[in-house]
Design a protein around this motif. Structure first.
Motif, PDB file in Angstrom:
ATOM      1  N   UNK A  15       0.859  -1.191   0.000  1.00 33.82           N
ATOM      2  CA  UNK A  15       0.000   0.000   0.000  1.00 33.82           C
ATOM      3  C   UNK A  15       0.886   1.229   0.000  1.00 33.82           C
ATOM      4  N   UNK A  16       0.692   2.091  -1.011  1.00 36.84           N
ATOM      5  CA  UNK A  16       1.462   3.312  -1.086  1.00 36.84           C
ATOM      6  C   UNK A  16       0.948   4.356  -0.111  1.00 36.84           C
ATOM      7  N   UNK A  17       1.688   5.457   0.017  1.00 38.71           N
ATOM      8  CA  UNK A  17       1.303   6.523   0.941  1.00 38.71           C
ATOM      9  C   UNK A  17      -0.023   7.161   0.564  1.00 38.71           C
ATOM     10  N   UNK A  18      -0.384   7.101  -0.723  1.00 40.15           N
ATOM     11  CA  UNK A  18      -1.650   7.687  -1.172  1.00 40.15           C
ATOM     12  C   UNK A  18      -2.812   6.710  -1.063  1.00 40.15           C
ATOM     13  N   UNK A  19      -2.552   5.531  -0.462  1.00 35.84           N
ATOM     14  CA  UNK A  19      -3.613   4.552  -0.272  1.00 35.84           C
ATOM     15  C   UNK A  19      -3.852   3.639  -1.450  1.00 35.84           C
ATOM     16  N   UNK A  20      -3.051   3.755  -2.529  1.00 37.14           N
ATOM     17  CA  UNK A  20      -3.213   2.891  -3.681  1.00 37.14           C
ATOM     18  C   UNK A  20      -2.250   1.709  -3.594  1.00 37.14           C
ATOM     19  N   UNK A  21      -2.625   0.615  -4.252  1.00 38.20           N
ATOM     20  CA  UNK A  21      -1.747  -0.555  -4.312  1.00 38.20           C
ATOM     21  C   UNK A  21      -0.644  -0.280  -5.323  1.00 38.20           C
ATOM     22  N   UNK A  22       0.606  -0.475  -4.911  1.00 37.89           N
ATOM     23  CA  UNK A  22       1.762  -0.303  -5.798  1.00 37.89           C
ATOM     24  C   UNK A  22       2.454  -1.651  -5.966  1.00 37.89           C
ATOM     25  N   UNK A  23       3.249  -1.752  -7.027  1.00 35.67           N
ATOM     26  CA  UNK A  23       3.793  -3.066  -7.398  1.00 35.67           C
ATOM     27  C   UNK A  23       5.257  -2.959  -7.823  1.00 35.67           C
ATOM     28  N   UNK A  24       6.031  -4.005  -7.505  1.00 30.66           N
ATOM     29  CA  UNK A  24       7.399  -4.176  -7.977  1.00 30.66           C
ATOM     30  C   UNK A  24       7.510  -5.516  -8.687  1.00 30.66           C
ATOM     31  N   UNK A  25       8.343  -5.543  -9.715  1.00 30.77           N
ATOM     32  CA  UNK A  25       8.545  -6.821 -10.400  1.00 30.77           C
ATOM     33  C   UNK A  25       9.633  -7.623  -9.702  1.00 30.77           C
ATOM     34  N   UNK A  26       9.940  -8.775 -10.252  1.00 30.52           N
ATOM     35  CA  UNK A  26      10.910  -9.680  -9.628  1.00 30.52           C
ATOM     36  C   UNK A  26      12.294  -9.068  -9.522  1.00 30.52           C
ATOM     37  N   UNK A  27      12.606  -8.125 -10.410  1.00 29.47           N
ATOM     38  CA  UNK A  27      13.914  -7.463 -10.384  1.00 29.47           C
ATOM     39  C   UNK A  27      13.965  -6.308  -9.399  1.00 29.47           C
ATOM     40  N   UNK A  44      -3.452  -9.029  -3.775  1.00 30.01           N
ATOM     41  CA  UNK A  44      -3.838  -7.729  -4.323  1.00 30.01           C
ATOM     42  C   UNK A  44      -5.265  -7.391  -3.896  1.00 30.01           C
ATOM     43  N   UNK A  45      -6.155  -8.369  -3.950  1.00 29.69           N
ATOM     44  CA  UNK A  45      -7.541  -8.145  -3.538  1.00 29.69           C
ATOM     45  C   UNK A  45      -7.631  -7.723  -2.078  1.00 29.69           C
ATOM     46  N   UNK A  46      -6.871  -8.394  -1.223  1.00 32.90           N
ATOM     47  CA  UNK A  46      -6.894  -8.054   0.202  1.00 32.90           C
ATOM     48  C   UNK A  46      -6.361  -6.646   0.452  1.00 32.90           C
ATOM     49  N   UNK A  47      -5.307  -6.268  -0.275  1.00 30.93           N
ATOM     50  CA  UNK A  47      -4.764  -4.923  -0.108  1.00 30.93           C
ATOM     51  C   UNK A  47      -5.762  -3.862  -0.575  1.00 30.93           C
ATOM     52  N   UNK A  48      -6.459  -4.135  -1.665  1.00 31.19           N
ATOM     53  CA  UNK A  48      -7.465  -3.186  -2.147  1.00 31.19           C
ATOM     54  C   UNK A  48      -8.597  -3.044  -1.124  1.00 31.19           C
ATOM     55  N   UNK A  49      -9.002  -4.157  -0.538  1.00 32.46           N
ATOM     56  CA  UNK A  49     -10.057  -4.107   0.468  1.00 32.46           C
ATOM     57  C   UNK A  49      -9.586  -3.335   1.710  1.00 32.46           C
ATOM     58  N   UNK A  50      -8.308  -3.544   2.078  1.00 27.94           N
ATOM     59  CA  UNK A  50      -7.750  -2.812   3.207  1.00 27.94           C
ATOM     60  C   UNK A  50      -7.713  -1.318   2.915  1.00 27.94           C
ATOM     61  N   UNK A  51      -7.321  -0.958   1.687  1.00 27.35           N
ATOM     62  CA  UNK A  51      -7.271   0.458   1.301  1.00 27.35           C
ATOM     63  C   UNK A  51      -8.659   1.081   1.378  1.00 27.35           C
TER      64      UNK A  51
END
Length: 285
Positions: A15-27, A44-51
């Motif tokens: 969860x980013x500071x703005x409340x949105x889900x952010x993502x990093x790849x394997x690298x 991802x679904x759980x994080x969105x629900x938490x947000x």
């Protein structure tokens, strides 16, 4: 941020500071958006629900505190102490002007501790402790030192999540005129009724029986501020009418019976509706 592994391709999300889900790849590279293939991933679904829950919680905190302020309700100090560790509550409560039960200004709220009481910064810039069992977060129209508090807030760099010091206020005249209506903000013409109704909705006013209405509870009594907006066809031209207040029985109150908070909030609503009027050659406010 706490990064969590997803179930696909080494992607991690947080969860980013703005409340949105952010993502990093394997690298380990931050991505501009969450890949579509992760849309159904349980993490991802759980994080969105938490947000969504956190966002609703923040709104709820702000709405509760604003209600306490508008109604000038006594608030148990123990309640403030209990919720203070919650970041959402603290963000809303921090730097609000708090008074004792008698309405004497104590200062800007900066901390709450079960043993030491509420920590505040007073108008002298000193840190003081308030040990009363109940406190008030007063409506600004009730603060006699409002101008001084505003100046000091600027010096302190105070930023309030709930509009208290910088809320528009209208002071009731010492001797209100006779009658039941104020026409200061009547006559604000709109091209179409639907524009005026839309502005009512954006301002949080209900429209009932052709009037914009707002309930205000003050000193244990609920009154209703009313501004006539019209009950015509939605595309008809219209204009704002007079402001009045009605008691619990629905009857219009004499202006002499309207309390200072109800007066200020009613005038605030009427002024906001008038400000959105159609001005020839200009867009509505």
């Amino acid at each position: 941020m706490a990064w969590v592994e997803t179930g696909a391709g080494g992607y991690r999300v947080a969860l980013g500071e703005d409340g949105r889900v952010v993502c990093r790849n394997a690298a380990g590279r931050d991505l501009k958006s969450v890949p579509s293939k992760l849309g159904d991933d349980p993490v991802v679904t759980q994080l969105k629900q938490l947000a969504e829950w956190l966002s609703a919680h923040e709104r709820g905190c702000q709405e509760d505190v604003e209600r306490w302020m508008v109604r000038s309700l006594p608030v148990p100090a123990a309640l403030l102490t209990a919720v203070w560790p919650d970041e959402a509550w603290q963000a809303v409560l921090r730097d609000l002007v708090v008074t004792g039960p008698d309405g004497s200004v104590a200062g800007f709220l900066r901390g709450a501790d079960a043993e030491r009481g509420l920590g505040l910064v007073d108008l002298d810039g000193d840190t003081v402790r308030l040990l009363d069992g109940e406190v008030l977060i007063p409506h600004p129209v009730l603060l006699e030192d409002l101008d001084e508090l505003r100046e000091f807030a600027v010096e302190l760099g105070v930023s309030q999540r709930v509009q208290q010091l910088y809320r528009e206020v209208w002071h009731r005249p010492a001797e209100p005129p006779a009658g039941t209506e104020v026409t200061t903000y009547a006559g604000g013409r709109y091209r179409e009724l639907r524009e005026l109704v839309g502005r009512c909705n954006r301002l949080g006013c209900r429209v009932r029986g052709g009037s914009a209405v707002q309930s205000i509870t003050e000193a244990g009594r609920t009154v209703e501020a009313r501004v006539w907006v019209g009950d015509y066809y939605e595309y008809d031209a219209c204009e704002t009418g007079a402001l009045s207040w009605a008691g619990p029985d629905g009857r219009a109150l004499p202006l002499t019976d309207v309390g200072p908070v109800a007066w200020s909030e009613g005038m605030r609503m009427a002024a906001a509706l008038h400000a959105g009027r159609t001005i020839e050659g200009e867009d509505a406010a």
